[in-house]
Design a protein around this motif. Sequence first.
Motif, mmCIF file in Angstrom:
data_model
loop_
_atom_site.group_PDB
_atom_site.id
_atom_site.type_symbol
_atom_site.label_atom_id
_atom_site.label_comp_id
_atom_site.label_asym_id
_atom_site.label_seq_id
_atom_site.Cartn_x
_atom_site.Cartn_y
_atom_site.Cartn_z
ATOM 1 N N VAL A 1 43.607 51.672 -7.821
ATOM 2 C CA VAL A 1 42.771 52.351 -9.003
ATOM 3 C C VAL A 1 42.605 53.584 -9.164
ATOM 4 O O VAL A 1 40.335 53.478 -8.985
ATOM 5 C CB VAL A 1 42.830 51.196 -10.176
ATOM 6 N N VAL A 2 41.908 54.304 -9.827
ATOM 7 C CA VAL A 2 41.487 55.626 -9.624
ATOM 8 C C VAL A 2 41.930 56.449 -10.327
ATOM 9 O O VAL A 2 43.173 56.639 -10.898
ATOM 10 C CB VAL A 2 41.114 56.010 -7.957
ATOM 11 N N ASP A 3 41.173 57.130 -10.897
ATOM 12 C CA ASP A 3 41.711 58.429 -12.208
ATOM 13 C C ASP A 3 42.102 59.569 -10.792
ATOM 14 O O ASP A 3 41.261 60.426 -9.568
ATOM 15 C CB ASP A 3 40.559 59.089 -12.676
ATOM 16 N N ASP A 4 42.944 59.963 -10.523
ATOM 17 C CA ASP A 4 43.295 61.156 -9.589
ATOM 18 C C ASP A 4 44.734 62.432 -9.871
ATOM 19 O O ASP A 4 45.357 62.297 -8.337
ATOM 20 C CB ASP A 4 43.435 60.293 -7.657
ATOM 21 N N VAL B 1 35.028 47.451 -4.146
ATOM 22 C CA VAL B 1 34.499 48.117 -4.580
ATOM 23 C C VAL B 1 33.695 48.906 -3.949
ATOM 24 O O VAL B 1 33.982 48.382 -2.589
ATOM 25 C CB VAL B 1 33.328 47.249 -5.347
ATOM 26 N N THR B 2 33.397 50.332 -3.924
ATOM 27 C CA THR B 2 33.243 51.470 -2.642
ATOM 28 C C THR B 2 31.868 51.016 -3.109
ATOM 29 O O THR B 2 30.738 50.907 -3.461
ATOM 30 C CB THR B 2 33.696 52.386 -3.195
ATOM 31 N N MET B 3 31.483 51.311 -1.287
ATOM 32 C CA MET B 3 30.220 51.477 -0.556
ATOM 33 C C MET B 3 29.857 53.294 -0.824
ATOM 34 O O MET B 3 30.546 53.685 0.351
ATOM 35 C CB MET B 3 30.168 50.911 1.114
ATOM 36 N N PRO B 4 28.425 53.239 -0.651
ATOM 37 C CA PRO B 4 27.711 54.285 -0.388
ATOM 38 C C PRO B 4 28.300 55.003 1.221
ATOM 39 O O PRO B 4 28.573 55.204 1.705
ATOM 40 C CB PRO B 4 26.236 54.488 -0.646
ATOM 41 N N TYR C 1 38.202 51.308 -6.918
ATOM 42 C CA TYR C 1 37.144 52.693 -6.017
ATOM 43 C C TYR C 1 36.241 53.376 -6.788
ATOM 44 O O TYR C 1 35.404 53.494 -6.523
ATOM 45 C CB TYR C 1 38.154 54.648 -5.980
ATOM 46 N N GLN C 2 35.498 51.922 -7.941
ATOM 47 C CA GLN C 2 34.257 52.362 -8.654
ATOM 48 C C GLN C 2 33.659 52.530 -7.129
ATOM 49 O O GLN C 2 33.483 50.699 -6.710
ATOM 50 C CB GLN C 2 33.981 51.383 -9.806
#
Length: 290
Positions: free
Chosen positions: A34-37, A109-112, A83-84
């Motif tokens: 799930v991501v805008d791509d 949830v993504t890490m820096p 991917y948030q």
Amino acid sequence: MKFSVFTASTPDWTPSEAATTLAAQGWDGIEWRVVDDRTEDGSSGFWAGNRSTWQYTGIEDRVGEIARTTDAAGLEYSGIGGYQPVSDHEGVETMLRVTSELGARQVRVTMPWYQRERERTRATYGELFDRTRADLEWAAARAADLGVKALVELHHMTITPSASAALRLVDGLDPEHVGVIHDLGNLVIEGQEDHLAAFELLGPYLAHAHVKNARWVDTGETRADGSRIWRNEWAPLRDGQASVSEYLDALRQHGYDGWVTIEDFSTDLPLAERTADNLAYLRSLVPVAA
């Protein structure tokens, strides 16, 4: 163990094609990306224009469609590949809520990315870590409210490339609502630790396993000081530097009986052959009784 495919690795298929094809091949589940791509020219690839990706924008209105697509194929959710960034509370809230409504149980949830954030904000690793810990505490509380789990992936170039780093980040949070994705292929690039030791270290935080493979190759180039330059690339499951067999053995030895999700970004075989071959290979490595 149950086997699923992360749709980041199935860019040529629509969601319906991905679900029906994987189900027909005998996979147990699917992990939706799930991501805008979207791409302007309509081209497709793993990371841009992936046709089996659900776009993040408007995702709350697509829950019914996702559920129908998944249920019609008879697949389970191994989780949701979100991917948030954990710092994006609104985005994380959306993904946690969608995961809950789908009954998918867990979402990444993504890490820096350390160097990227260091250049952008001038924050030290310690400052970035403390900030991320506070964000993850917030995410854990919302996950608990919604009855789901937020997942931290072991990923090269982020602040959690290893099990040790991830444990330091999640330690003390409720493992019912925060967990770690252990990723075999990413660890070839950065963060490798003995698998069984890593699983034992993570303990109840070991929530999910991603399997792909990678290798380091000689570029034929050297630096100014004469040292050789190597680069990493994705490889088929049998051909990378990590042993998938030893990895699954370590998972079994630890008592892990959860999801193993494949995200094969190699292109040696056409997509349908690749996914079918990967499942056959996995099943050959795992006794039926497991």
